[in-house]
Design a protein around this motif. Sequence first.
Motif, mmCIF file in Angstrom:
data_model
loop_
_atom_site.group_PDB
_atom_site.id
_atom_site.type_symbol
_atom_site.label_atom_id
_atom_site.label_comp_id
_atom_site.label_asym_id
_atom_site.label_seq_id
_atom_site.Cartn_x
_atom_site.Cartn_y
_atom_site.Cartn_z
ATOM 1 N N MET A 6 0.854 -1.193 0.000
ATOM 2 C CA MET A 6 0.000 0.000 0.000
ATOM 3 C C MET A 6 0.888 1.241 0.000
ATOM 4 O O MET A 6 1.980 1.213 0.567
ATOM 5 N N PRO A 58 0.493 6.615 2.979
ATOM 6 C CA PRO A 58 -0.690 7.142 3.681
ATOM 7 C C PRO A 58 -1.782 6.078 3.867
ATOM 8 O O PRO A 58 -2.427 6.020 4.915
ATOM 9 N N ALA A 59 -1.967 5.227 2.880
ATOM 10 C CA ALA A 59 -2.968 4.168 2.985
ATOM 11 C C ALA A 59 -2.559 3.157 4.057
ATOM 12 O O ALA A 59 -3.400 2.669 4.814
ATOM 13 N N TRP A 60 -1.265 2.848 4.134
ATOM 14 C CA TRP A 60 -0.770 1.919 5.152
ATOM 15 C C TRP A 60 -1.010 2.474 6.547
ATOM 16 O O TRP A 60 -1.501 1.768 7.430
ATOM 17 N N ARG A 61 -0.686 3.733 6.748
ATOM 18 C CA ARG A 61 -0.880 4.352 8.075
ATOM 19 C C ARG A 61 -2.362 4.357 8.447
ATOM 20 O O ARG A 61 -2.725 4.047 9.574
ATOM 21 N N ALA A 62 -3.216 4.702 7.508
ATOM 22 C CA ALA A 62 -4.654 4.709 7.776
ATOM 23 C C ALA A 62 -5.154 3.290 8.049
ATOM 24 O O ALA A 62 -5.988 3.081 8.946
ATOM 25 N N PHE A 63 -4.651 2.333 7.307
ATOM 26 C CA PHE A 63 -5.048 0.941 7.503
ATOM 27 C C PHE A 63 -4.673 0.466 8.909
ATOM 28 O O PHE A 63 -5.479 -0.160 9.596
ATOM 29 N N GLU A 79 -6.941 1.717 11.556
ATOM 30 C CA GLU A 79 -8.235 1.028 11.604
ATOM 31 C C GLU A 79 -8.200 -0.189 12.535
ATOM 32 O O GLU A 79 -9.247 -0.743 12.852
ATOM 33 N N ARG A 81 -6.670 -7.001 1.841
ATOM 34 C CA ARG A 81 -6.329 -5.711 1.230
ATOM 35 C C ARG A 81 -5.145 -5.827 0.271
ATOM 36 O O ARG A 81 -5.069 -5.121 -0.733
ATOM 37 N N SER A 82 -4.224 -6.730 0.562
ATOM 38 C CA SER A 82 -2.977 -6.826 -0.209
ATOM 39 C C SER A 82 -3.078 -7.707 -1.444
ATOM 40 O O SER A 82 -2.338 -7.509 -2.406
ATOM 41 N N ASN A 93 4.991 -4.146 2.926
ATOM 42 C CA ASN A 93 4.728 -2.819 3.478
ATOM 43 C C ASN A 93 5.759 -2.347 4.492
ATOM 44 O O ASN A 93 5.917 -1.147 4.680
#
Length: 180
Positions: A79, A82-87, A90, A122-123, A158
């Motif tokens: 990812m 930014p998407a990794w941090r948001a993921f 969660e 997700r991956s 990641n």
Amino acid sequence: MTDFKTLLAGAKLPERTVPICLRGDLTAEFEELEQQLDDALRVPASSLEGDGSAAIAERIEALRAQMQAHTYRFRLRAMPHPAWRAFCAEHPPREDDEGKVDERDRLIGVNTETFYEALVRRSVVDPQLDDAEWQTLLGGALTDRQFTELAETAWALNRREVDIPFSPAASRMTRGSGSE
């Protein structure tokens, strides 16, 4: 050397594949045949027909081909940051009633009960699965080891460095060819 702007324009996230045999039941048969072959090779041949090892070896190769036909190479992709941090956000680490963070969660900073399944889903970019197919895959088609292999690969994509792979076989084959 290519300039940075050109490299940036062509940037792509890292990907890896994980081969998963969806016919794990064939493994026991494979192991049994390997044992038979090993036993046959230990006994001296006592007739013109030999020790039977050639026939066993042919059955092993046929079984390998069958297992390969039931193996899918799952493609996983990292990812963007930014998407990794948001993921990860969660899946915050669990806390008990006193606010103490679960020890397993504290080590990696996420809820380990929910994180890994979501990470795999997700991956994985190929195959593309719907919810029912994911349920079938994760609910009983994979062993714990196969799931762990997918999860570890997704984590590595990641969180670990991206390096330039080295192939000893390719290097040996091209060493004297003048390739640089």
